[in-house]
Each structure stands twice: as C-alpha cells, then as structure tokens.
Write a protein that holds these residues in place. Sequence first.
Motif, PDB file in Angstrom:
ATOM      1  N   GLN A   8      -0.511  61.011  29.566  1.00 15.92           N
ATOM      2  CA  GLN A   8      -1.104  59.826  29.402  1.00 15.92           C
ATOM      3  C   GLN A   8      -1.281  59.058  30.867  1.00 15.92           C
ATOM      4  O   GLN A   8      -2.135  58.347  30.887  1.00 15.92           O
ATOM      5  CB  GLN A   8      -0.289  59.094  28.340  1.00 15.92           C
ATOM      6  CG  GLN A   8      -0.220  59.773  27.111  1.00 15.92           C
ATOM      7  CD  GLN A   8       0.535  59.050  25.945  1.00 15.92           C
ATOM      8  OE1 GLN A   8       1.584  58.523  26.435  1.00 15.92           O
ATOM      9  NE2 GLN A   8       0.085  58.901  24.600  1.00 15.92           N
ATOM     10  N   SER A  10      -5.201  58.165  32.046  1.00 18.53           N
ATOM     11  CA  SER A  10      -5.079  56.673  32.277  1.00 18.53           C
ATOM     12  C   SER A  10      -5.856  56.420  33.622  1.00 18.53           C
ATOM     13  O   SER A  10      -6.785  55.626  33.936  1.00 18.53           O
ATOM     14  CB  SER A  10      -4.281  55.734  31.926  1.00 18.53           C
ATOM     15  OG  SER A  10      -3.982  56.026  30.557  1.00 18.53           O
ATOM     16  N   GLN A  40     -10.960  48.527  21.724  1.00 20.64           N
ATOM     17  CA  GLN A  40     -10.062  49.290  22.409  1.00 20.64           C
ATOM     18  C   GLN A  40      -9.821  48.650  24.175  1.00 20.64           C
ATOM     19  O   GLN A  40      -8.704  48.521  24.511  1.00 20.64           O
ATOM     20  CB  GLN A  40     -10.351  50.833  22.858  1.00 20.64           C
ATOM     21  CG  GLN A  40     -10.469  51.572  21.529  1.00 20.64           C
ATOM     22  CD  GLN A  40      -9.003  51.595  20.895  1.00 20.64           C
ATOM     23  OE1 GLN A  40      -8.111  51.799  21.423  1.00 20.64           O
ATOM     24  NE2 GLN A  40      -9.204  51.308  19.592  1.00 20.64           N
ATOM     25  N   MET A  74     -10.977  53.665  30.438  1.00 23.28           N
ATOM     26  CA  MET A  74      -9.741  54.306  29.536  1.00 23.28           C
ATOM     27  C   MET A  74      -9.965  54.417  27.908  1.00 23.28           C
ATOM     28  O   MET A  74      -9.817  55.328  27.431  1.00 23.28           O
ATOM     29  CB  MET A  74      -8.438  53.459  29.817  1.00 23.28           C
ATOM     30  CG  MET A  74      -7.958  53.529  31.241  1.00 23.28           C
ATOM     31  SD  MET A  74      -6.539  53.005  31.375  1.00 23.28           S
ATOM     32  CE  MET A  74      -6.410  51.308  31.288  1.00 23.28           C
ATOM     33  N   ALA A  98     -10.092  57.949  25.920  1.00 26.10           N
ATOM     34  CA  ALA A  98      -9.214  58.146  24.819  1.00 26.10           C
ATOM     35  C   ALA A  98      -9.993  58.379  23.569  1.00 26.10           C
ATOM     36  O   ALA A  98      -9.487  59.584  22.608  1.00 26.10           O
ATOM     37  CB  ALA A  98      -8.373  56.804  24.571  1.00 26.10           C
ATOM     38  N   VAL A 125      -7.395  61.228  21.895  1.00 22.55           N
ATOM     39  CA  VAL A 125      -5.700  61.085  22.145  1.00 22.55           C
ATOM     40  C   VAL A 125      -5.585  59.694  22.110  1.00 22.55           C
ATOM     41  O   VAL A 125      -6.547  58.704  22.524  1.00 22.55           O
ATOM     42  CB  VAL A 125      -5.549  61.821  23.332  1.00 22.55           C
ATOM     43  CG1 VAL A 125      -6.038  63.376  23.314  1.00 22.55           C
ATOM     44  CG2 VAL A 125      -6.443  61.253  24.687  1.00 22.55           C
ATOM     45  N   ARG A 126      -4.145  59.683  22.130  1.00 19.55           N
ATOM     46  CA  ARG A 126      -3.881  58.013  22.504  1.00 19.55           C
ATOM     47  C   ARG A 126      -3.219  57.785  23.930  1.00 19.55           C
ATOM     48  O   ARG A 126      -2.672  58.732  24.386  1.00 19.55           O
ATOM     49  CB  ARG A 126      -2.699  57.487  21.463  1.00 19.55           C
ATOM     50  CG  ARG A 126      -1.567  58.508  21.373  1.00 19.55           C
ATOM     51  CD  ARG A 126      -0.682  57.680  20.055  1.00 19.55           C
ATOM     52  NE  ARG A 126       0.407  58.313  20.090  1.00 19.55           N
ATOM     53  CZ  ARG A 126       0.990  59.405  19.078  1.00 19.55           C
ATOM     54  NH1 ARG A 126      -0.243  59.798  18.276  1.00 19.55           N
ATOM     55  NH2 ARG A 126       1.998  60.053  19.065  1.00 19.55           N
ATOM     56  N   LEU A 127      -3.732  56.947  24.590  1.00 22.59           N
ATOM     57  CA  LEU A 127      -3.152  56.736  25.850  1.00 22.59           C
ATOM     58  C   LEU A 127      -2.347  55.421  25.940  1.00 22.59           C
ATOM     59  O   LEU A 127      -2.814  54.272  25.540  1.00 22.59           O
ATOM     60  CB  LEU A 127      -4.542  56.462  26.852  1.00 22.59           C
ATOM     61  CG  LEU A 127      -5.214  57.486  27.160  1.00 22.59           C
ATOM     62  CD1 LEU A 127      -6.650  57.248  27.853  1.00 22.59           C
ATOM     63  CD2 LEU A 127      -4.484  58.827  27.592  1.00 22.59           C
ATOM     64  N   HIS A 150      -6.438  53.597  21.150  1.00 19.26           N
ATOM     65  CA  HIS A 150      -6.609  54.679  20.207  1.00 19.26           C
ATOM     66  C   HIS A 150      -5.264  55.260  19.671  1.00 19.26           C
ATOM     67  O   HIS A 150      -4.918  56.446  19.918  1.00 19.26           O
ATOM     68  CB  HIS A 150      -7.205  55.949  20.870  1.00 19.26           C
ATOM     69  CG  HIS A 150      -7.987  56.789  19.662  1.00 19.26           C
ATOM     70  ND1 HIS A 150      -8.260  56.360  18.337  1.00 19.26           N
ATOM     71  CD2 HIS A 150      -8.301  58.135  19.807  1.00 19.26           C
ATOM     72  CE1 HIS A 150      -8.618  57.418  17.712  1.00 19.26           C
ATOM     73  NE2 HIS A 150      -8.874  58.644  18.584  1.00 19.26           N
ATOM     74  N   GLY A 191      -4.813  58.327  17.434  1.00 22.22           N
ATOM     75  CA  GLY A 191      -5.368  59.423  18.256  1.00 22.22           C
ATOM     76  C   GLY A 191      -3.918  60.430  18.517  1.00 22.22           C
ATOM     77  O   GLY A 191      -2.753  59.997  18.156  1.00 22.22           O
ATOM     78  N   PRO A 202      -1.823  63.843  23.971  1.00 22.53           N
ATOM     79  CA  PRO A 202      -2.662  64.730  24.909  1.00 22.53           C
ATOM     80  C   PRO A 202      -2.293  66.126  25.317  1.00 22.53           C
ATOM     81  O   PRO A 202      -1.111  66.056  25.236  1.00 22.53           O
ATOM     82  CB  PRO A 202      -2.988  63.945  26.027  1.00 22.53           C
ATOM     83  CG  PRO A 202      -1.853  62.992  26.197  1.00 22.53           C
ATOM     84  CD  PRO A 202      -1.470  62.873  24.794  1.00 22.53           C
ATOM     85  N   ASP A 232      -6.744  68.813  27.267  1.00 27.70           N
ATOM     86  CA  ASP A 232      -7.504  67.659  27.386  1.00 27.70           C
ATOM     87  C   ASP A 232      -7.499  67.172  28.832  1.00 27.70           C
ATOM     88  O   ASP A 232      -8.655  66.349  29.266  1.00 27.70           O
ATOM     89  CB  ASP A 232      -6.704  66.547  26.700  1.00 27.70           C
ATOM     90  CG  ASP A 232      -6.563  66.665  25.228  1.00 27.70           C
ATOM     91  OD1 ASP A 232      -7.720  67.071  24.630  1.00 27.70           O
ATOM     92  OD2 ASP A 232      -5.438  66.648  24.620  1.00 27.70           O
TER      93      ASP A 232
END
Length: 327
Positions: A156, A160, A251, A264, A268, A273-275, A284, A287, A290, A294
């Motif tokens: 992540q 990012s 976001q 970013m 995402a 995916v979540r960051l 996100h 999500g 990752p 990804d």
Amino acid sequence: MEQAALAWPPAGALALAVAVALAWDARFGEPPARLHPVVAMGWVLAALGRGVAPLAAAAARPERSFATGALAWTLGAAGVAALAWAVQALLSGLPWWAQGLALGVLLKPLLAWRMLRDEVAAVEAALKQGLEAGRAQVARLVSRDVQALDEAGVRQAALSTLAENLNDSVVAPLFWFALAGLPGAALYRWANTADAMWGYRGVRGGRDWTWAGRWAARADDALSWLPARLSALLLLAASGRGVAWRALRAQARRTPSPNGGWPMGALALRLGVRLVKPGVYALHEDGRLPQPADTARALAWCGRAVVGWGALLVAGMAALEVVGRPS
C-alpha cells in the motif's frame, strides 16, 4: 521587451525538449548526484532549514517562524527561477532544434519517471525475498515508520507513493515547463523539494516545523493543485476506464493534502484496492488488499500515463508552433 522575447524558446523547441527529456529519462535515468539540480536544491534547503526552524526545545514565536520560513523559501525560489531563466536566455540565440535538445537535457533532472518506476518495482521484488526486505526497500520511498507494516501495508505504501509521485515527479514538472519554460519546471521542483523537507507539522530532525514550514507546504499545494487533478485523469485514461467524478472527489477529500488524494484515489478505485496510511488516511476502504499483480498493473498504467502526457504536450506545442508561424 526584446531581451525577454529572446529568452522565451519557440513552441517547437519546448515540444522537442519534452520529448528529449522523457527519452533521456527512459534510456539513462538520473544523473550523478553531484550534477543533479534537485540534489543541489536539497543541500540548499537543508542549510537554510537550520536557520529557519527553531530547535524543538527552544521557545519561538509562530509569526516569526512563519515569516522566516516564507522569506527563505521566496529567496531560494527567486534564485532558482533566475538561474533557470539565465540558462534559458543563453540558449535563445541557437536554432530552435538546438534549443530543444539543450532544454531537454536540462529538463530531464527535473523529472524522474524511470527512477520512480524502478524503485516501486524493487519493492515488489524485495517482498518476494521476505517481509523485512520489502520493508527495507519501501523505506527508501516513504518517510513513515515501516517496521510495523505487514506485506499488504508495504505494498500500500509503495502504490500510494507511485500515484502521488506520478504527479510530483512527472506530470507537474512538465505542466509548469509547458507554461513557463525551464524556470517554471525549476520553480516547481524547488517548491516540491521544500515541501518534502520543510512541510511538516511538528518536530522533525530535532526542529519544530509547525510554522516554519507552513509557507513551503502551502506553496507546493498551490502549484500542484491542477497537475494533481490532471494526474488522476491521466491515470484513469491510461487504465482504460473512468470512475464517477463524485466518487473520486470523495476519496481525494480523505487525505490531509488537497492534492495527493486525487491520483492515489484514482489508483485505488481503478485497482479496486484500499490504500491506507494508518492514522492519516484510508482510501477506498471497501476495496481488497493489494496483491503483486496490482503493482504490475499500476506500473503499466502509470507508464502509459507518462507517455500519454508527454505526447499531449508535444502535440499541443508542435501545433502552436505551426499556427504561430508567419504564412
């Protein structure tokens, strides 16, 4: 007036410079540190910083710290822009193609796509060797404490950084070069480097930057405002599918920075995916975590965004050159 006109390169030279800078970056990467203008900016900022930010244990007035930081930033920015303008002016007597080649070589150190790509890819390669190797590699990219990160957290952080620096290291320098030539790109890199070194809330390196670095942080915010949103659009275009602007804006608002959340958030949402940066932002949140694939997809999309942005600028400035020629 005539001297000012001479100092401004023709649009064809600017178009060629963008193409040369990106080609040089792809082929050779970064110049040696002793010849790197951004490294030199870092040295200057480090020296100035010792007189700008008070020691953490010292009692300092906020207004004094703010004024000192703003003055030091402004003097440094003026010096950087003036030097870049003088170099650009020295080239003005050359044919347009020679100006373009020279400006491209000078522009290259002010952008850094290949290094960013390679460093992010190296994080994924290091994770294959183990979590500690991944943490050590991502520590080269981020200022946060990486020792508590698990594998997903390391990935992540890398993703990012990739998205945020797509703007800071490529889109924004080229944007300002297209608008204001070499001085524009140099001024942006000064602002971005100053923000990275001074733009902290609280203590760093034994000095209190709460007020001393505030001007540097706000200046970078202002210069990055439009390029950051362009970076998000470029990422979405490169990924082959858009997202709802309302969702992206929602976001982007989750980050303390008014700009970093745009690229970013776009990455995402498109990756699904979540960051997360613990205690700072979560993008996100619905999500998934990752995965290695990804990172590969993100690098491919960012690469396409860089090529697409360069092509747009070259085509646009080349068109201006044709339109501006006397018939």
